[in-house]
Design a protein around this motif. Sequence first.
Motif, PDB file in Angstrom:
ATOM      1  N   ASP A  60       0.804  -1.233   0.000  1.00 39.69           N
ATOM      2  CA  ASP A  60       0.000   0.000   0.000  1.00 39.69           C
ATOM      3  C   ASP A  60       0.834   1.280   0.000  1.00 39.69           C
ATOM      4  N   ASP A 113      -0.670  -2.997  -4.283  1.00 37.81           N
ATOM      5  CA  ASP A 113      -0.866  -1.556  -4.288  1.00 37.81           C
ATOM      6  C   ASP A 113       0.454  -0.811  -4.096  1.00 37.81           C
ATOM      7  N   ASN A 144      -5.408  -4.490  -5.566  1.00 35.98           N
ATOM      8  CA  ASN A 144      -6.530  -4.091  -6.419  1.00 35.98           C
ATOM      9  C   ASN A 144      -6.141  -2.942  -7.349  1.00 35.98           C
ATOM     10  N   HIS A 187      -2.883  -9.857  -0.452  1.00 35.62           N
ATOM     11  CA  HIS A 187      -3.093  -8.406  -0.418  1.00 35.62           C
ATOM     12  C   HIS A 187      -4.139  -8.084   0.646  1.00 35.62           C
ATOM     13  N   HIS A 203      -3.901  -3.735   2.440  1.00 34.26           N
ATOM     14  CA  HIS A 203      -5.145  -3.275   1.829  1.00 34.26           C
ATOM     15  C   HIS A 203      -6.023  -2.396   2.709  1.00 34.26           C
TER      16      HIS A 203
HETATM   17 MN    MN Z   1      -5.696  -2.422  -1.812  1.00 34.68          MN
END
Ligand code: MN
Length: 258
Positions: free
Chosen positions: A27, A60, A99, A134, A215
Motif C-alpha cells: 500500500d 498496491d 486491487n 493483499h 489493503h
Molecule cells: Mn488495496
Amino acid sequence: MSDPLANAIPAPNALAATKLPAWFIADLHLTANRPQTARAFFDFISGPARQAGSLFILGDLFESWAGDDDAGSPFNRDVCEALRECSSAGTEIFFMSGNRDLLIGDGFARAAGVRLLADPTVIRFDSRTILLSHGDMLCTDDYDYQAFRRQARDPSWQAGFLAKPLAARREFVDQARMQSEAAKQNKRAEIMDVNADAVASLLRAHGYPVFIHGHTHRPGHRAYLLDGHRCERHVLADWHDRALWLAYDGEGFAAQSS
Ligand code: MN
C-alpha cells in the motif's frame, strides 16, 4: 457448514523459505502526484531495503497500473529501475498485485527484476508457515467491491481491456479510482475491513499459519485463539512520508520505519 470463501480462494502458491531477514511492505500507492511517498520509496529501495534478504511487496505498490506497457512512462520506469537495482544488489524481491495494480504481469516483473506471486501465497520457514495476501479478497461485506473484483480478475475481461489503447486504459483506471474514492465516503468503516469469518476460513484452510496482509490501511498486530490454535495476523501499514515495513528474522516480527 457452508464456507463463504470455498469458491473464492484459489489454491495458494507455495514458496520454500526465502533469505532472511524477510521484509514485508504494501500500500505505497506510488504516483508522481505524491512526491513525498515517492521520495520515501526511492530512499528505502536504494538504502535500507538492501539489508533485507528478501522483500515482499504485497500489492498496491502503484496507485494505478493500466497494463505492462505503462512500465515505460517516466515515473513507472524509475520505480522499475530502482527495484531492479535493489534486486541486482542481492535482495530477492517478490511481488503480489493488489486491487490498484492487479494488471501487473510478466512485463513488469522483467522490467523490475521481481518474482510474481499469486494471492494467496504460503511460505514455509523452519519455525513458521506464513500466509501472504493483499487482503481485498477478505473484505466480503463490501458486495459492490467484490463484484468489481470478480470482473476485474476475469481473464477474458482483462484480455479485452488490455486490447484497448494505453491512453484509453489510463483514462478508465483513473475514473475507476475516483469512483472508488467517492464510493468509500458512503461506506461504513466496518464494511471496508476484512470479514472475521473470511479470515477464520482462510486460516483454517491453510493450517493456522501466521497471516500477513495489507489493503485495509489499518496497521497492527493481533494474536488470538482460533479452534484452539494460536493465530497471529499482521496488517501492513500504508505509506505517506516515510517507509514502513514488517521484518521477520526467522524468530519474530517487528514493525520498522525509516
Ligand atoms: Mn488495496
